[in-house]
Design an enzyme around this catalytic site. Sequence first.
Site, PDB file in Angstrom:
ATOM      1  N   ASP A 140     -63.638 -67.574 -14.241  1.00 15.20           N
ATOM      2  CA  ASP A 140     -62.725 -67.414 -15.375  1.00 15.20           C
ATOM      3  C   ASP A 140     -63.406 -66.652 -16.513  1.00 15.20           C
ATOM      4  O   ASP A 140     -63.414 -67.102 -17.650  1.00 15.20           O
ATOM      5  CB  ASP A 140     -62.246 -68.803 -15.834  1.00 15.20           C
ATOM      6  CG  ASP A 140     -60.941 -68.735 -16.616  1.00 15.20           C
ATOM      7  OD1 ASP A 140     -60.353 -67.641 -16.732  1.00 15.20           O
ATOM      8  OD2 ASP A 140     -60.519 -69.790 -17.126  1.00 15.20           O
ATOM      9  N   ARG A 144     -61.737 -64.894 -23.997  1.00 16.21           N
ATOM     10  CA  ARG A 144     -61.298 -66.188 -24.535  1.00 16.21           C
ATOM     11  C   ARG A 144     -62.279 -67.296 -24.164  1.00 16.21           C
ATOM     12  O   ARG A 144     -62.266 -68.368 -24.773  1.00 16.21           O
ATOM     13  CB  ARG A 144     -59.887 -66.532 -24.045  1.00 16.21           C
ATOM     14  CG  ARG A 144     -59.802 -66.723 -22.545  1.00 16.21           C
ATOM     15  CD  ARG A 144     -58.427 -67.133 -22.011  1.00 16.21           C
ATOM     16  NE  ARG A 144     -58.469 -67.071 -20.556  1.00 16.21           N
ATOM     17  CZ  ARG A 144     -58.228 -65.974 -19.837  1.00 16.21           C
ATOM     18  NH1 ARG A 144     -57.876 -64.858 -20.442  1.00 16.21           N
ATOM     19  NH2 ARG A 144     -58.336 -65.985 -18.523  1.00 16.21           N
ATOM     20  N   ASN A 145     -63.114 -67.066 -23.161  1.00 11.26           N
ATOM     21  CA  ASN A 145     -64.076 -68.073 -22.706  1.00 11.26           C
ATOM     22  C   ASN A 145     -65.517 -67.771 -23.124  1.00 11.26           C
ATOM     23  O   ASN A 145     -66.457 -68.309 -22.559  1.00 11.26           O
ATOM     24  CB  ASN A 145     -63.989 -68.230 -21.194  1.00 11.26           C
ATOM     25  CG  ASN A 145     -62.675 -68.862 -20.784  1.00 11.26           C
ATOM     26  OD1 ASN A 145     -62.103 -69.639 -21.557  1.00 11.26           O
ATOM     27  ND2 ASN A 145     -62.171 -68.525 -19.609  1.00 11.26           N
ATOM     28  N   ASP A 158     -66.666 -72.457 -20.935  1.00 11.02           N
ATOM     29  CA  ASP A 158     -65.537 -72.801 -20.094  1.00 11.02           C
ATOM     30  C   ASP A 158     -65.845 -72.756 -18.601  1.00 11.02           C
ATOM     31  O   ASP A 158     -65.429 -71.855 -17.879  1.00 11.02           O
ATOM     32  CB  ASP A 158     -64.332 -71.921 -20.408  1.00 11.02           C
ATOM     33  CG  ASP A 158     -63.055 -72.724 -20.256  1.00 11.02           C
ATOM     34  OD1 ASP A 158     -63.015 -73.568 -19.344  1.00 11.02           O
ATOM     35  OD2 ASP A 158     -62.120 -72.540 -21.052  1.00 11.02           O
TER      36      ASP A 158
HETATM   37  P1  ADP Z   1     -60.264 -75.875 -22.362  1.00 12.73           P
HETATM   38  O1  ADP Z   1     -61.203 -74.975 -21.606  1.00 12.73           O
HETATM   39  O2  ADP Z   1     -60.369 -77.296 -21.955  1.00 12.73           O
HETATM   40  O3  ADP Z   1     -58.852 -75.362 -22.335  1.00 12.73           O
HETATM   41  P2  ADP Z   1     -61.407 -74.691 -24.641  1.00 12.73           P
HETATM   42  O4  ADP Z   1     -62.827 -74.588 -24.214  1.00 12.73           O
HETATM   43  O5  ADP Z   1     -60.577 -73.464 -24.542  1.00 12.73           O
HETATM   44  O6  ADP Z   1     -60.719 -75.857 -23.875  1.00 12.73           O
HETATM   45  O7  ADP Z   1     -61.407 -75.213 -26.135  1.00 12.73           O
HETATM   46  C1  ADP Z   1     -60.256 -75.267 -26.950  1.00 12.73           C
HETATM   47  C2  ADP Z   1     -60.568 -74.708 -28.330  1.00 12.73           C
HETATM   48  O8  ADP Z   1     -61.739 -75.297 -28.883  1.00 12.73           O
HETATM   49  C3  ADP Z   1     -60.809 -73.217 -28.282  1.00 12.73           C
HETATM   50  O9  ADP Z   1     -59.999 -72.621 -29.267  1.00 12.73           O
HETATM   51  C4  ADP Z   1     -62.255 -73.024 -28.631  1.00 12.73           C
HETATM   52  O10 ADP Z   1     -62.380 -71.957 -29.517  1.00 12.73           O
HETATM   53  C5  ADP Z   1     -62.676 -74.314 -29.305  1.00 12.73           C
HETATM   54  N1  ADP Z   1     -64.036 -74.640 -28.819  1.00 12.73           N
HETATM   55  C6  ADP Z   1     -64.364 -75.165 -27.617  1.00 12.73           C
HETATM   56  N2  ADP Z   1     -65.685 -75.333 -27.496  1.00 12.73           N
HETATM   57  C7  ADP Z   1     -66.241 -74.910 -28.658  1.00 12.73           C
HETATM   58  C8  ADP Z   1     -67.599 -74.823 -29.160  1.00 12.73           C
HETATM   59  N3  ADP Z   1     -68.634 -75.224 -28.414  1.00 12.73           N
HETATM   60  N4  ADP Z   1     -67.784 -74.318 -30.383  1.00 12.73           N
HETATM   61  C9  ADP Z   1     -66.729 -73.901 -31.129  1.00 12.73           C
HETATM   62  N5  ADP Z   1     -65.444 -73.951 -30.723  1.00 12.73           N
HETATM   63  C10 ADP Z   1     -65.186 -74.456 -29.508  1.00 12.73           C
END
Ligand code: ADP
Length: 280
Positions: A140, A144-145, A158
């Site tokens: 993935d 966005r990741n 992610d």
């Molecule tokens: P998932 O993969 O479970 O869908 P995400 O990793 O996309 O969740 O996280 C959701 C939101 O939280 C995203 O908008 C991301 O920017 C924020 N986020 C996640 N991990 C971090 C981190 N380590 N530091 C800053 N923001 C984070």
Amino acid sequence: PEGTDNSERHRICREDIVVGRILGEGFFGEVHDGIYKSPTGERISVAIKTCKDCSADVKEKFLSEAGLMKDLDHPHIVRLIGVIEVDPVWIVMELYEHGELGNYLVQQQYTLTIATLILYCLQICKALAYLEGLNMVHRDIAVRNVLVASPKCVKLGDFGLSRYVDEHEYYKASVSRLPIKWMAPESINFRRFTTASDVWMFGVCVWETFSMAQQPFFWLENGQVINQLESGVRLPKPQLCPPAIYSLLTRCWAYEPNVRPSFSQLVCSLRYTHYCTRVF
Ligand code: ADP
């Protein structure tokens, strides 16, 4: 420390965490920021992933991401701080204040230099070369990741879809979540994911970076993508993308997986273009 395995090393206490505001909505639940007080007394800014559905099978999928991250240690991969495995389950990671690379590219589009964009691609590529060495596929790879730790440092995150490659099992919820426009033809056609299909996706992620986070193939429906790829159509060169990098991308998008370069080869090429961009 000696004698402690990875799961012990990542066991943390909820009392040592102060939860802050909501950062965003993840697939399994809200993600908050917060402060973690480590056993050595250090205060670390963290991101806390929560899981709203606490049924056993959902919880297992939620925690599988952390399970993979426990084994990873790389300067350009999101760092896992710890896991709380009793309800409500939490995954605690290092916080990267600048958020997702995709949003950052849009906000900073008039200030980012070509050299910095190449640097981001090189850092993501190094993280993927590290995974390649561990036989892990990410599945993935997209802006966005990727999270922005500082203006000169990004981190690949992610690992929700990641797997070790000799494991042939699939992520159950994935069918509807599959990122078709990022995927290699063999992944779309046969759900086949390998390091070579990660290389294809990395190429798309580089394309996104130089397009300042435009969606790849935004002019197509998901269902039209595979026909286009099979008739030889590829993403066009973004205006800001140096020709040397676009030529690498076209190699990442070879139809035959075994013809694509490896991540370690890509690191060498990107390092060289980054060097040239800074010197000339
Ligand atoms: P998932 O993969 O479970 O869908 P995400 O990793 O996309 O969740 O996280 C959701 C939101 O939280 C995203 O908008 C991301 O920017 C924020 N986020 C996640 N991990 C971090 C981190 N380590 N530091 C800053 N923001 C984070």
